[in-house]
Scaffold this active site. Structure first.
Site, short mmCIF file in Angstrom:
data_model
loop_
_atom_site.label_atom_id
_atom_site.label_comp_id
_atom_site.label_asym_id
_atom_site.label_seq_id
_atom_site.Cartn_x
_atom_site.Cartn_y
_atom_site.Cartn_z
N ARG A 99 11.20 26.37 -25.29
CA ARG A 99 12.66 26.41 -25.42
C ARG A 99 13.12 27.59 -26.28
O ARG A 99 14.30 27.94 -26.26
CB ARG A 99 13.17 25.09 -26.00
N LYS A 195 27.67 20.40 -19.19
CA LYS A 195 27.73 19.79 -20.52
C LYS A 195 27.95 20.85 -21.59
O LYS A 195 27.59 22.02 -21.41
CB LYS A 195 26.43 19.02 -20.82
N ARG A 197 27.42 21.27 -25.86
CA ARG A 197 26.74 20.65 -27.01
C ARG A 197 27.44 20.99 -28.32
O ARG A 197 27.96 22.09 -28.50
CB ARG A 197 25.29 21.13 -27.09
#
Length: 313
Positions: A99, A195, A197
């Site tokens: 990531r 989405k 965050r």
């Protein structure tokens, strides 16, 4: 009497022994013997307990936290190199730190690049992994990378469900390419979750792009960590009229209260691979083993055969 060595030897780091045993069984060899000496302060030292001189060595190790898993792999690669192995191939079903594939804000590391360089410096001559968080991580290596796709084992599972009105969904914009690849193979519709965050692992808002009313939805993603995104997406889709919602995630990190979130969500089931061992059982979690896939590709690599036929995406 002549003694014939096996064509390749497979070893495992301590946290990936079960998966490595299954890979070795599918490959047709016994798992190689490794011992770990541990000092009182926590330092450890691996030792190969059989000759690997002149052989191809596969070392199975998913590098999920803690960092000891990565350190084990690095030490085993170094030990294999110093024991005169001809080829040293780390088999990393779950590539940790993936990531961190870019600088998304100032003064942060690119962890995936660092791990790639550590593996090469230790002595890896080839890397084998599955469903990297970002495909471009392959470019961090100067050695060949065999990047496998779990779609080769998930797609037969989904087809076997024989779901009517099937829709494939991505839990975020970044996974849209993966969702479209699944939908193309399954000839289904696609919806995308958008989405935003507040912080890492904390979702602020989520909206749905596409229609799910009267549909059986299958969410696809490369990993599930806290479970918040998939649980929220499943709840939203059921509210929008979906008949059922399932999720496919290659790597079951499942940290924090992820198991509770999955159990309490509207998900019918969560299908994962065994790239990371589950911490506990769950009525909603189904495990599809990636061992046969890795064993077959390892056999192809050993005999210099093309592996392109294993890519469905």
């Amino acid at each position: 009497m002549s003694h014939q060595e096996p064509e390749a030897k497979i070893f495992a780091c301590s946290q990936s022994v079960h998966l490595a045993e299954q890979i070795a069984k599918n490959y047709g060899v016994s798992l190689g013997k490794v011992t770990f000496s541990r000092f009182s302060d926590g330092e450890f030292q691996p030792s190969f307990e059989e000759s690997i001189r002149g052989l191809r060595v596969f070392i199975v190790c998913s590098t999920f936290p803690s960092a000891d898993n990565l350190m084990e792999l690095l030490l085993m690669i170094d030990a294999a190199k110093r024991a005169s192995a001809r080829h040293v191939t780390p088999v990393i079903p779950y590539f940790g730190y993936a990531r961190q594939d870019r600088k998304d804000k100032p003064r942060v590391p690119i962890g995936a690049k660092l791990v790639a360089k550590l593996l090469e410096t230790a002595g890896a001559t080839r890397i084998m992994t599955m469903d990297l968080h970002a495909d471009q991580i392959q470019g961090f290596f100067e050695k060949p990378v065999d990047h496998l796709f779990a779609s080769t084992i998930f797609l037969p599972y989904v087809k076997g469900l024989q779901l009517d009105n099937l829709t494939i969904a991505s839990p975020d914009m970044g996974g849209s390419k993966r969702a479209y690849a699944y939908s193309k193979f399954l000839e289904s519709d696609v919806v995308i979750c958008y989405k935003q965050r507040k912080a890492a692992n904390v979702i602020d808002t989520m909206e749905l792009i596409g229609e799910v009313k009267g549909r059986n939805v299958v969410l696809v993603d490369d990993m599930i960590d806290t479970g918040g995104t998939l649980a929220k997406a499943a709840d939203l889709m059921i509210e929008k009229g979906a008949l059922s919602v399932r999720a496919i995630c290659t790597h079951a990190i499942l940290s924090g209260d992820a198991y509770e979130k999955i159990e309490n969500s509207k998900l019918t089931e969560l299908i994962v691979t065994d790239s990371i061992p589950l911490k506990k059982e769950s009525n909603k979690i189904r495990v599809v083993s990636c061992a046969p896939l890795f064993a077959e590709v390892m056999h192809m690599v050993q005999h210099n055969n093309s592996i392109s036929g294993k890519f469905l995406m």
